[in-house]
Design an enzyme around this catalytic site. Sequence first.
Site, PDB file in Angstrom:
ATOM      1  N   HIS A 189       0.860  -1.189   0.000  1.00 39.13           N
ATOM      2  CA  HIS A 189       0.000   0.000   0.000  1.00 39.13           C
ATOM      3  C   HIS A 189       0.894   1.235   0.000  1.00 39.13           C
ATOM      4  O   HIS A 189       1.694   1.440   0.918  1.00 39.13           O
ATOM      5  CB  HIS A 189      -0.932   0.000   1.219  1.00 39.13           C
ATOM      6  N   GLU A 241       1.515   4.044   2.965  1.00 40.27           N
ATOM      7  CA  GLU A 241       1.875   3.609   4.318  1.00 40.27           C
ATOM      8  C   GLU A 241       3.382   3.675   4.508  1.00 40.27           C
ATOM      9  O   GLU A 241       4.064   2.672   4.720  1.00 40.27           O
ATOM     10  CB  GLU A 241       1.285   2.210   4.554  1.00 40.27           C
ATOM     11  N   ARG A 265      -3.134   4.739  -2.544  1.00 39.08           N
ATOM     12  CA  ARG A 265      -3.013   3.420  -1.903  1.00 39.08           C
ATOM     13  C   ARG A 265      -2.712   2.296  -2.902  1.00 39.08           C
ATOM     14  O   ARG A 265      -1.933   1.387  -2.612  1.00 39.08           O
ATOM     15  CB  ARG A 265      -4.350   3.117  -1.217  1.00 39.08           C
ATOM     16  N   HIS A 311       2.278  -3.019   7.149  1.00 35.74           N
ATOM     17  CA  HIS A 311       1.314  -1.991   6.742  1.00 35.74           C
ATOM     18  C   HIS A 311       1.240  -0.951   7.849  1.00 35.74           C
ATOM     19  O   HIS A 311       1.843  -1.080   8.899  1.00 35.74           O
ATOM     20  CB  HIS A 311      -0.088  -2.604   6.586  1.00 35.74           C
ATOM     21  N   GLU A 350       0.097  -3.908  11.373  1.00 34.33           N
ATOM     22  CA  GLU A 350      -0.394  -2.549  11.156  1.00 34.33           C
ATOM     23  C   GLU A 350       0.394  -1.700  12.148  1.00 34.33           C
ATOM     24  O   GLU A 350       0.136  -1.723  13.352  1.00 34.33           O
ATOM     25  CB  GLU A 350      -1.903  -2.441  11.434  1.00 34.33           C
TER      26      GLU A 350
HETATM   27  O1  0X9 Z   1      -6.837  -3.847   4.253  1.00 38.65           O
HETATM   28  C1  0X9 Z   1      -5.665  -4.251   4.179  1.00 38.65           C
HETATM   29  O2  0X9 Z   1      -5.182  -4.719   3.163  1.00 38.65           O
HETATM   30  C2  0X9 Z   1      -4.772  -4.153   5.413  1.00 38.65           C
HETATM   31  N1  0X9 Z   1      -5.122  -3.004   6.194  1.00 38.65           N
HETATM   32  S1  0X9 Z   1      -4.751  -1.507   5.633  1.00 38.65           S
HETATM   33  O3  0X9 Z   1      -5.387  -0.542   6.503  1.00 38.65           O
HETATM   34  N2  0X9 Z   1      -3.183  -1.295   5.742  1.00 38.65           N
HETATM   35  O4  0X9 Z   1      -5.160  -1.393   4.264  1.00 38.65           O
HETATM   36  C3  0X9 Z   1      -4.913  -5.433   6.210  1.00 38.65           C
HETATM   37  C4  0X9 Z   1      -4.221  -6.587   5.549  1.00 38.65           C
HETATM   38  C5  0X9 Z   1      -4.861  -7.846   5.854  1.00 38.65           C
HETATM   39  N3  0X9 Z   1      -4.196  -8.960   5.251  1.00 38.65           N
HETATM   40  C6  0X9 Z   1      -4.874  -9.863   4.488  1.00 38.65           C
HETATM   41  N4  0X9 Z   1      -6.078  -9.605   4.102  1.00 38.65           N
HETATM   42  N5  0X9 Z   1      -4.272 -10.968   4.175  1.00 38.65           N
HETATM   43 ZN    ZN Z   2      -2.083  -1.418   4.095  1.00 37.97          ZN
END
Ligand code: 0X9
Ligand code: ZN
Length: 416
Positions: free
Chosen positions: A177, A180, A233, A302, A377
């Site tokens: 992303h 970040e 993003r 992230h 995170e």
């Molecule tokens: O939404 C996401 O991809 C991540 N949170 S963010 O706020 N940085 O966008 C969480 C990642 C979760 N990981 C997987 N879904 N495998």
């Molecule tokens: Zn992320």
Amino acid sequence: MKFLFALLALAVSLSSAEKLRFDNFRVYRLIPKDEETLNILKELEDTEETSEYNFWSPPLKVGGEVDLMVPPYRIDEIENMAKTRGMNASVFIENVQELIDEEGLRPESRAGSFGWTSYHTLAEYNSFLRSLATRFPRTVTLLRGGVSHEGREILGVKVSFSSANQYNAVFLESLIHAREWIAGAVNTYILNEIVTSTDPAFRRFAERYDWYVFPVFNPDGYSFTHTNNRMWRKTRVPYSGNCFGADPNRNWGYFWNSGGASAQPCAETYRGPFAFSEPSTRSMSQFIATIADRLVAYISFHSFSQMLLIPYGFTTAHLDNYALTHAIGLRAAASLARRFGTRYVVGNVAETIYIASGGSMDWVKGTFGTPIAYTYELRDRGSFGFLLPAAQIIPSALETLDSLVTILDEYERSRQ
Ligand code: 0X9
Ligand code: ZN
């Protein structure tokens, strides 16, 4: 004459690549108190351009925290909505541009050096990787893991102290992303410690593993956050409706399109037209497949909200070695907190944040059975959000590294 036209074309292309400003944009933390208000927020998320209202944390449930970036000309709208709907609304960031300007002061790059007191561009990350490989040719190898839609290389390094560690490898991923920024800073700090630390206890730890480190998984998006839009993003593949990018963490081919991913090309969580539609995720998955049998751990960085997440994102079920990795996660969070008191929440993705399918961690663990897989995170919990001041890079990196050591030590203990 030809030259004049070329000059004109250059001027036009330069002006179309203007950098967005966020003067007096606010970030609100909203807490919707009823279903109706929640639905209004969800409606905004689905219909508004992300350059207008931009959700830093999406609306999920009544009573949950929502972080919304609001342009100055829409502040009244949000304030009125909060008043009439009895929705809690506090200003977390008064002026987004001010924080962006502070990031841009860059004391290090003026001195021409790479370090962790400021954030870095893609070119700076890549030259850091190249210089590590040059300075430590016996242990560090430059890797070309993949390529992006716009033709940028996705560079990484392999760090190896002994061929005996071949099947004891750890993969560190960041900046899938783009916005970040703390993720790439923490990841490269850890890499630098692995290569250069002289602390004997840490050396014993670092030299037990092979390390595959890729600081910038989404180079097109990341460079776009420097040149055009700090809040970008996704990738930069053009899609319909004049919208760009799929969410590269909704695009991997394990239970792809199984919830928590949008079908709308304009949405921040667009899954892409098919699994691995994005050149960056496709090429990196092909690279990972070539070394997957060597991996004991896959770690993805992230930001933000201070969580240590385990698989899976596509289901709330406790699959594979959930119990073990959850227990290890709690210990890791405890060792993270020991240094500066920073509190992390531990749990699987789907239960702790939201259902999210098509993530890289899900694909690696689901496809190859990698025993240890975590998504961090990183800091903070919303005071600065994606615009974490550079002064917090080193503290963040130190506490994160403490927790990473605990994860790998505890996993080793569990196998004895
Ligand atoms: O939404 C996401 O991809 C991540 N949170 S963010 O706020 N940085 O966008 C969480 C990642 C979760 N990981 C997987 N879904 N495998
Ligand atoms: Zn992320």
